[in-house]
Design an enzyme around this catalytic site. Structure first.
Site, mmCIF file in Angstrom:
data_model
loop_
_atom_site.group_PDB
_atom_site.id
_atom_site.type_symbol
_atom_site.label_atom_id
_atom_site.label_comp_id
_atom_site.label_asym_id
_atom_site.label_seq_id
_atom_site.Cartn_x
_atom_site.Cartn_y
_atom_site.Cartn_z
ATOM 1 C CG HIS A 155 40.660 -0.065 57.959
ATOM 2 N ND1 HIS A 155 40.102 -0.242 56.720
ATOM 3 C CD2 HIS A 155 41.920 0.368 57.737
ATOM 4 C CE1 HIS A 155 40.979 0.088 55.798
ATOM 5 N NE2 HIS A 155 42.098 0.448 56.375
ATOM 6 C CD GLU A 168 41.830 4.027 57.318
ATOM 7 O OE1 GLU A 168 42.924 4.572 57.475
ATOM 8 O OE2 GLU A 168 41.406 3.717 56.184
ATOM 9 C CD GLU A 169 40.689 3.077 53.108
ATOM 10 O OE1 GLU A 169 41.057 4.257 52.998
ATOM 11 O OE2 GLU A 169 41.467 2.109 53.045
ATOM 12 C CG HIS A 207 43.177 3.235 48.245
ATOM 13 N ND1 HIS A 207 43.167 4.544 48.645
ATOM 14 C CD2 HIS A 207 43.243 2.510 49.390
ATOM 15 C CE1 HIS A 207 43.212 4.614 49.967
ATOM 16 N NE2 HIS A 207 43.262 3.383 50.443
#
Ligand SMILES: [Zn+2]
Length: 461
Positions: free
Chosen positions: A286, A332-333, A428
């Site tokens: 992604h 995606e996130e 992250h």
């Protein structure tokens, strides 16, 4: 990588081993090709070079941001320059949330000590506080059950979820799955209990100063609370103070905003199949990342794995019988809108043989997780092709989020398994940068995807 509660398919099956003869012949047919792919990936591959372009040239690229738009342009241009047979954008509307610079947190001074700053980061999707911030006493809990047993919190407090990832587990993903509810659902549970804001211990086994963000949720029927992750070092310190002092007050100021959706795109490039061009093998990652660090492991690595797998096959003159398609999913996130849009296509007209995704970081590959019993039985017999690089674990299951919508439509999902011991050191956070990616480990992941995609393209399932 978003999380895995979204899609975790685990089928209990026993491997249906093919006859020794056919098993040997497939492995024998591709053994020297696999070696060639591995040696080229390690010796003269471009995985790291590509990742450096994305990570340092574009940097982090949160869904809907100008940087994400720049990443789309970079990916399209890169695939065009590499001479793939076709390259195109698949438009998709994506959500738009922005973190604003105003962000501060500290523990108010007490008789015993001065004010102490806290390292925090707003969770993705969180509302901001008002201009003056929130100042309140902190209550620490390890679980939603703890919180529920307290009933309504007396006086309005900041709820501090401090359940650590279990360091005794071998799989850091297992440890993550056991704790991620604090981040995804903490604000809802805290609001039900009467809290005013939320602090969540960062999801990493390391004790350091880097807070880790990630997606969180609200319910329309429950008041929305501002929510932030706190670094593990500060979580430990805050917890210690709470044990030592009768009351600890924290000031928290966050600024964030949700804007209307914007148009973005999945970036797609392919090597067209020579015999069955309408049968497709997807190789994917992604393109979006969180808005910190450089999104190098998550999921710049997966994107360059996909692009470079096709480039390697092209360089080696390995024309696939079926089409091999690199898909760099957007969003995606924050909501999987790219993955959902891709799966909307007519899968009868374009038969998808399998969808492979790399979204666990650019670490040494260990094998593949296959979420379909028929595919597993076949792929299991190809295991020896990956043995020389210790990537020959073929297991059942798949947790990759972007290929889950395709899997729900019957396309076998295949996830690259990597050594995940360090993944959550970076995940992250501002630690997810190119310096924390090893060139050779990254290249080995590419080799795995190239071999798997090629054998699938030649043999089908
Ligand atoms: Zn990811």
């Amino acid at each position: 990588m978003l999380i895995l509660s979204l899609f975790f398919l685990c089928i209990l099956i026993s491997p249906l081993h093919l006859s020794g003869q056919s098993k040997k012949s497939v492995v024998k047919s591709y053994d020297s090709i696999a070696t060639q792919i591995i040696r080229t990936a390690l010796g003269s591959g471009k995985s790291y070079e590509l990742l450096k372009e994305l990570a340092t040239g574009v940097g982090h690229r949160y869904t809907g941001s100008p940087a994400a738009a720049q990443a789309v342009k970079w990916a399209k241009l890169t695939m065009e320059k590499l001479g793939f047979d076709s390259v195109w954008l698949e438009p998709v509307m994506v959500p738009r949330w922005i973190r604003k610079p105003a962000q501060e947190a500290y523990i108010l001074e007490s008789k015993m000590r001065p004010r102490i700053p806290l390292s925090v980061i707003a969770l993705g999707g969180s509302i901001g506080t008002d201009e003056s911030g929130v100042t309140a006493a902190v209550i620490e809990v390890e679980s939603f059950q703890d919180l529920r047993q307290m009933g309504k919190i007396p006086q309005r407090k900041i709820v501090f979820f401090n359940r650590p990832m279990d360091p005794s587990l071998f799989s850091t993903f297992d440890a993550y799955r056991q704790t991620v509810d604090q981040r995804t659902m903490g604000a809802i549970e805290a609001a039900k209990a009467g809290g005013v804001a939320v602090l969540v211990r960062s999801l990493t086994t390391r004790i350091d100063d880097h807070p880790h963000t990630g997606v969180m949720n609200y319910l329309d029927t429950i008041p929305k609370l501002p929510a932030a992750a706190i670094s593990t070092k500060d979580a430990e310190m805050l917890s210690k103070l709470l044990r030592e002092e009768r009351e600890v007050k924290v000031h928290l100021k966050l600024s964030a905003e949700t804007l209307p959706p914007v148009e973005s795109a999945n970036v797609i490039g392919e090597l067209r199949g020579t015999e069955k061009p309408n049968e497709v093998i997807v190789v994917s990652g992604h393109l979006d990342s969180w808005d910190v660090g450089q999104g190098a492991h998550d999921d710049g690595a997966g994107c360059v794995h996909a692009i470079e797998a096709l480039r390697l096959l092209k360089e080696l003159g390995l024309r696939p019988r079926r089409t091999i398609r690199a898909v760099l999913f957007m969003d995606e996130e924050a909501g999987l809108s790219g993955a959902k849009a891709y799966a909307e296509r007519d899968l009868a007209a374009e038969k998808h043989i399998a969808a492979i995704e790399s979204d666990a970081g650019g670490f040494s590959p260990r094998g593949f997780a296959v979420g379909d019993s028929v595919a597993y039985n076949r792929i299991f017999t190809w295991m020896p092709l990956f043995r020389s690089i210790w990537a020959d674990r073929i297991i059942v299951g798949s947790s990759e989020a972007d290929i889950a919508p395709l899997a729900r439509k019957g396309v076998p999902p295949i996830g690259l398994i990597v050594d995940n011991q360090r993944y959550f050191d970076y995940h992250h956070s501002d630690n997810d940068v190119i310096e924390n990616v090893n060139e050779r480990e990254l290249a080995l992941g590419t080799a795995c995807l190239a071999i798997m995609a090629y054998v699938l393209a030649q043999e089908g399932l």
